[in-house]
Design a protein around this motif. Structure first.
Motif, PDB file in Angstrom:
ATOM      1  N   ALA A   8     -37.108  22.073  22.601  1.00 25.84           N
ATOM      2  CA  ALA A   8     -37.274  20.886  22.231  1.00 25.84           C
ATOM      3  C   ALA A   8     -36.014  20.363  21.386  1.00 25.84           C
ATOM      4  O   ALA A   8     -35.203  21.139  20.599  1.00 25.84           O
ATOM      5  CB  ALA A   8     -38.296  20.958  20.970  1.00 25.84           C
ATOM      6  N   THR A  10     -34.555  17.207  19.013  1.00 26.00           N
ATOM      7  CA  THR A  10     -35.160  16.318  18.353  1.00 26.00           C
ATOM      8  C   THR A  10     -34.061  14.947  18.862  1.00 26.00           C
ATOM      9  O   THR A  10     -32.935  14.853  19.033  1.00 26.00           O
ATOM     10  CB  THR A  10     -34.770  16.289  16.818  1.00 26.00           C
ATOM     11  OG1 THR A  10     -33.520  16.803  16.601  1.00 26.00           O
ATOM     12  CG2 THR A  10     -35.690  17.211  16.431  1.00 26.00           C
ATOM     13  N   LEU A  47     -38.085  14.937  21.319  1.00 26.56           N
ATOM     14  CA  LEU A  47     -39.268  14.600  20.328  1.00 26.56           C
ATOM     15  C   LEU A  47     -38.610  13.728  19.449  1.00 26.56           C
ATOM     16  O   LEU A  47     -37.776  13.651  18.680  1.00 26.56           O
ATOM     17  CB  LEU A  47     -39.190  15.861  19.360  1.00 26.56           C
ATOM     18  CG  LEU A  47     -39.604  17.151  19.940  1.00 26.56           C
ATOM     19  CD1 LEU A  47     -39.994  18.220  18.650  1.00 26.56           C
ATOM     20  CD2 LEU A  47     -40.932  17.172  20.690  1.00 26.56           C
ATOM     21  N   ALA A  53     -46.645  12.700  11.725  1.00 19.22           N
ATOM     22  CA  ALA A  53     -46.560  14.109  12.361  1.00 19.22           C
ATOM     23  C   ALA A  53     -45.572  14.936  11.633  1.00 19.22           C
ATOM     24  O   ALA A  53     -44.862  14.517  10.981  1.00 19.22           O
ATOM     25  CB  ALA A  53     -46.095  13.873  13.921  1.00 19.22           C
ATOM     26  N   ASP A  57     -47.091  20.425  13.955  1.00 16.83           N
ATOM     27  CA  ASP A  57     -47.620  19.942  15.217  1.00 16.83           C
ATOM     28  C   ASP A  57     -46.693  20.078  16.272  1.00 16.83           C
ATOM     29  O   ASP A  57     -47.336  20.037  17.687  1.00 16.83           O
ATOM     30  CB  ASP A  57     -47.637  18.275  14.998  1.00 16.83           C
ATOM     31  CG  ASP A  57     -48.627  18.079  13.800  1.00 16.83           C
ATOM     32  OD1 ASP A  57     -49.534  18.717  13.842  1.00 16.83           O
ATOM     33  OD2 ASP A  57     -48.396  16.725  13.126  1.00 16.83           O
ATOM     34  N   TYR A  58     -45.795  20.547  16.206  1.00 12.67           N
ATOM     35  CA  TYR A  58     -44.795  20.697  17.615  1.00 12.67           C
ATOM     36  C   TYR A  58     -44.353  22.225  17.847  1.00 12.67           C
ATOM     37  O   TYR A  58     -44.002  22.494  18.906  1.00 12.67           O
ATOM     38  CB  TYR A  58     -43.717  19.937  17.328  1.00 12.67           C
ATOM     39  CG  TYR A  58     -43.670  18.500  17.198  1.00 12.67           C
ATOM     40  CD1 TYR A  58     -43.639  17.749  18.591  1.00 12.67           C
ATOM     41  CD2 TYR A  58     -44.192  17.681  15.992  1.00 12.67           C
ATOM     42  CE1 TYR A  58     -43.836  16.525  18.243  1.00 12.67           C
ATOM     43  CE2 TYR A  58     -44.352  16.601  15.828  1.00 12.67           C
ATOM     44  CZ  TYR A  58     -44.350  15.674  17.128  1.00 12.67           C
ATOM     45  OH  TYR A  58     -44.349  14.524  17.169  1.00 12.67           O
ATOM     46  N   MET A  61     -45.249  24.110  20.927  1.00  7.48           N
ATOM     47  CA  MET A  61     -44.648  23.489  22.236  1.00  7.48           C
ATOM     48  C   MET A  61     -43.428  23.988  22.759  1.00  7.48           C
ATOM     49  O   MET A  61     -43.052  23.935  24.080  1.00  7.48           O
ATOM     50  CB  MET A  61     -44.443  21.922  22.079  1.00  7.48           C
ATOM     51  CG  MET A  61     -45.724  21.074  21.681  1.00  7.48           C
ATOM     52  SD  MET A  61     -45.063  19.421  21.423  1.00  7.48           S
ATOM     53  CE  MET A  61     -46.581  18.708  21.078  1.00  7.48           C
ATOM     54  N   LEU A 100     -39.543  19.800  10.999  1.00 12.34           N
ATOM     55  CA  LEU A 100     -39.470  20.472  12.063  1.00 12.34           C
ATOM     56  C   LEU A 100     -38.574  21.725  11.998  1.00 12.34           C
ATOM     57  O   LEU A 100     -38.858  22.626  12.723  1.00 12.34           O
ATOM     58  CB  LEU A 100     -38.694  19.734  13.247  1.00 12.34           C
ATOM     59  CG  LEU A 100     -39.643  18.611  14.226  1.00 12.34           C
ATOM     60  CD1 LEU A 100     -38.775  18.141  15.027  1.00 12.34           C
ATOM     61  CD2 LEU A 100     -40.586  19.564  15.125  1.00 12.34           C
TER      62      LEU A 100
END
Ligand code: MN
Length: 251
Positions: A8, A10, A47, A53, A57-58, A61, A100
């Motif tokens: 991921a 950002t 992301l 959010a 939530d991430y 993933m 995050l």
């Protein structure tokens, strides 16, 4: 068949835009970073900050989190009022990214950071920044916001023997420099593993283990011509692979 690693990344938001108003605050990630991750056969995905959010939530993933460069972190997140030299900050993006970082950190997943990435990481884990090196740190005599081409190395750093950075770079490295902020108070849980000759912090890692590695320079603009900078990305992917293997064995 083994699935590819998922990283991921950002996004940043476009603060300069032309008359095409649909591009206002568009999320983006620098292409050089996506290119090197793709070359190393992992899947980077972007992301964008989403109102409402949160990190939880991430976190499922992705196998790891990558924090690219970008604009200044809003000083409200380390308890300061903005001083005169602060750049254009985006508190919504900051809030999202800090969440995050904390979620991935708590989950034990690998985190890497570049430039703003090392700064937001430090703030998320409880550290502070110099809002402007020139104004706030009289010892910082090196020009850390270089006028030279952004991919050219301009100043040196000394690297801590035995560190993750040392494994790629050796005792010293010649790095590019496109920042006017840097870490002031180091966050708990981190240790400094690279410094510029003027004492500015240029690299940090987890004090224990290898969950976090971040640098103040931009290796994503240097890997094309400098194999030691490419090695930083290779080693990051190896750490992610190692993490995924260890999770598999744990289950
Ligand atoms: Mn620098």
């Amino acid at each position: 068949m083994e699935r590819k690693l998922r990283i991921a990344v950002t996004s940043r938001t476009l603060t300069k835009f032309n008359e095409n108003v649909t591009m206002r605050n568009a999320p983006y990630v620098p292409r050089d970073l996506i290119t090197i991750l793709g070359k190393l056969d992992v899947i980077p995905f972007v992301l964008p900050d989403v109102e409402g959010a949160c990190g939880r939530d991430y976190v499922d993933m992705a196998d790891a989190l990558f924090l690219p460069g970008g604009q200044d972190v809003d000083p409200v997140f380390f308890g300061e009022e903005p001083t005169w030299k602060i750049g254009a900050a985006d508190y919504k993006m900051d809030r999202f990214e800090i969440e995050l970082v904390r979620a991935f950190y708590r989950a034990g997943k690998p985190i890497a950071g570049i430039c703003r990435g090392i700064q937001v990481l430090n703030v998320a884990l409880g550290g502070t920044l110099y809002q402007d090196l020139q104004a706030d740190n009289p010892d910082a005599y090196i020009r850390h916001s270089q006028a030279a081409d952004g991919s050219y190395p301009t100043h040196h750093v000394t690297v801590e023997p035995g560190s993750r950075l040392h494994a790629a770079l050796g005792d010293t490295a010649f790095v590019n420099s496109r920042h006017h902020q840097s870490i002031r108070k180091l966050a708990p849980g981190l240790k400094v593993t690279a410094v510029a000759p003027d004492g500015v912090i240029e690299g940090v890692e987890s004090a224990e283990g290898d969950q976090v590695v971040a640098v103040q320079w931009h290796p994503e603009n240097m890997w094309q011509e400098h194999p030691e900078m490419r090695q930083l990305f290779v080693n990051f992917v190896k750490r992610v692979q190692k993490y995924v293997e260890s999770e598999k064995n744990r289950l």
